[in-house]
Enzyme design. Structure first.
Site, short mmCIF file in Angstrom:
data_model
loop_
_atom_site.label_atom_id
_atom_site.label_comp_id
_atom_site.label_asym_id
_atom_site.label_seq_id
_atom_site.Cartn_x
_atom_site.Cartn_y
_atom_site.Cartn_z
N ASP A 207 -10.65 17.06 -4.59
CA ASP A 207 -9.49 16.62 -3.81
C ASP A 207 -9.98 15.48 -2.92
OD1 ASP A 207 -7.41 16.18 -2.10
OD2 ASP A 207 -7.29 18.23 -1.32
N ASN B 289 -8.40 4.48 -7.66
CA ASN B 289 -7.22 4.35 -8.51
C ASN B 289 -6.16 5.41 -8.23
OD1 ASN B 289 -5.72 3.86 -11.26
ND2 ASN B 289 -6.39 6.00 -11.32
N TYR C 6 5.94 4.98 -0.25
CA TYR C 6 5.01 4.42 -1.24
C TYR C 6 4.67 2.97 -0.89
CZ TYR C 6 3.16 3.04 -5.83
OH TYR C 6 2.36 2.57 -6.84
N LYS D 251 0.88 1.25 0.05
CA LYS D 251 0.30 0.15 -0.70
C LYS D 251 0.13 -1.09 0.17
CE LYS D 251 -0.09 2.53 -4.44
NZ LYS D 251 -1.44 2.95 -4.91
#
Length: 335
Positions: A130, A157, A222, A226
């Site tokens: 994790d 990633n 989200y 980013k």
């Protein structure tokens, strides 16, 4: 770059031909001829300015290193750590790097998928981890160094996404998406960067998204994670240069467009335009690593990176055109 230089050369040749035309070269009046030559000269100047700007940008992104020493990289001896490498884009990156002889350690909460061939297994080790837990990342790091040696490549990633409005977002969901998409980068970099600094060699890649450049209705959380990766990438690059005197360590941030993974399954019907294949994203990421260069990899319209330089009305027009994409409420999905 080659096409740009070829275009420049063509302009130079055409300019010479128009400046010194032979008999019946073009049936133009003297004024028309002068106008054509003026336009051509301006195009030539603009092309040269764009080319110089592109090269300066590439130089700056690679920490002002004019010529990289690729001889320090021996792919058969390199070790890469890839988070979220069991499925999706991450799995394709693993397969591509293995094809170059690189040994890969996969950190994921899910086991390796069946996309991996039996002959690839000797170069891949899976570590259930994790990445939001600093303790588990450290334990995985110790195991990787024992099994493979110190990693020289880190690909952050792993990512998850929600399809919720701001009012629908739960505290637990917000905490999870920020921990996986953004805060985990501190865990992995703190674990693997010290060895890279000691050897003055390494490559750290962060996988962001074109959503980093603008907030979209229904996926604000989200987009925020980013966008945060942009600041992380820039800060890491600066610290490597000015705090640790290690400009040799490469840093790359990747901005994929919509990609066909579990992350977009619930909203794919609303996406207008092409959807990328994970293999194409992975090949671009691997190409950047194998080229031993740092910088930005934009997998989509290059204008996306400059959207905030556009007039406000045009920015809002673009966002309005994309507001229809995320109109469903979906649970957390993994990239």
């Amino acid at each position: 770059m080659i096409r740009s230089l070829g275009f420049v050369a063509a302009l130079i040749l055409l300019n010479s031909a128009w400046a010194f035309p032979g008999p019946n070269f073009l049936p133009l009046s003297e004024d028309q001829h002068e106008l054509l030559v003026t336009i051509l000269n301006w195009l030539l100047a603009l092309c040269l300015v764009c080319e110089v700007n592109t090269e300066l940008s590439r130089w700056a992104e690679d920490k002002w290193i004019w010529k990289d020493d690729k001889s320090v990289w021996n792919w058969g001896n390199e070790v890469a750590v890839i988070t979220g490498g069991s499925k999706g884009i991450g799995a394709m990156v693993v397969k591509t790097l293995v094809s170059y002889g690189i040994r890969v350690a996969v950190l994921d909460v899910e086991p390796l998928s069946d996309v991996f061939l039996s002959e690839e297994s000797n170069s891949i080790n899976f570590y259930k981890c994790d990445i939001t837990s600093r303790v588990q990342v450290h334990e995985a790091g110790e195991a990787i160094r024992s099994d493979f040696g110190s990693p020289s490549i880190l690909v952050n990633n792993a990512g998850i996404g929600n399809a919720n409005t701001i009012l629908e977002s739960s505290p637990e969901g917000l905490r999870t998406i920020f921990e996986v998409n953004l805060l985990s980068h501190w865990n992995t970099v703190q674990e693997f960067l010290p060895d890279m600094i000691a050897k003055k060699k390494g490559h750290i890649m962060s996988v962001a998204s074109l959503a980093a450049f603008f907030g979209l209705a229904g996926m604000t959380d989200y987009s925020c994670t980013k966008a945060g990766l942009i600041a992380f990438h820039e800060g890491l690059t600066q610290e490597l240069k000015h705090r640790y005197s290690c400009p040799q360590i490469k840093t790359t941030i990747v901005y994929p467009n919509w990609t066909r993974t579990r992350l977009i399954r619930a909203i794919e019907k609303g996406i207008r335009g092409p959807v990328m294949d994970p293999k194409d994203v992975a090949e671009a990421m691997a190409k950047q690593i194998i080229s031993a260069k740092g910088g930005q990899v934009i997998l989509g319209p290059n204008i996306a990176a400059s959207i905030r330089a556009l007039p406000t009305w045009l920015q809002e027009f673009i966002r309005d055109r994309m507001a229809h994409i995320v109109t469903v409420k979906a649970t957390t999905a993994v990239a």
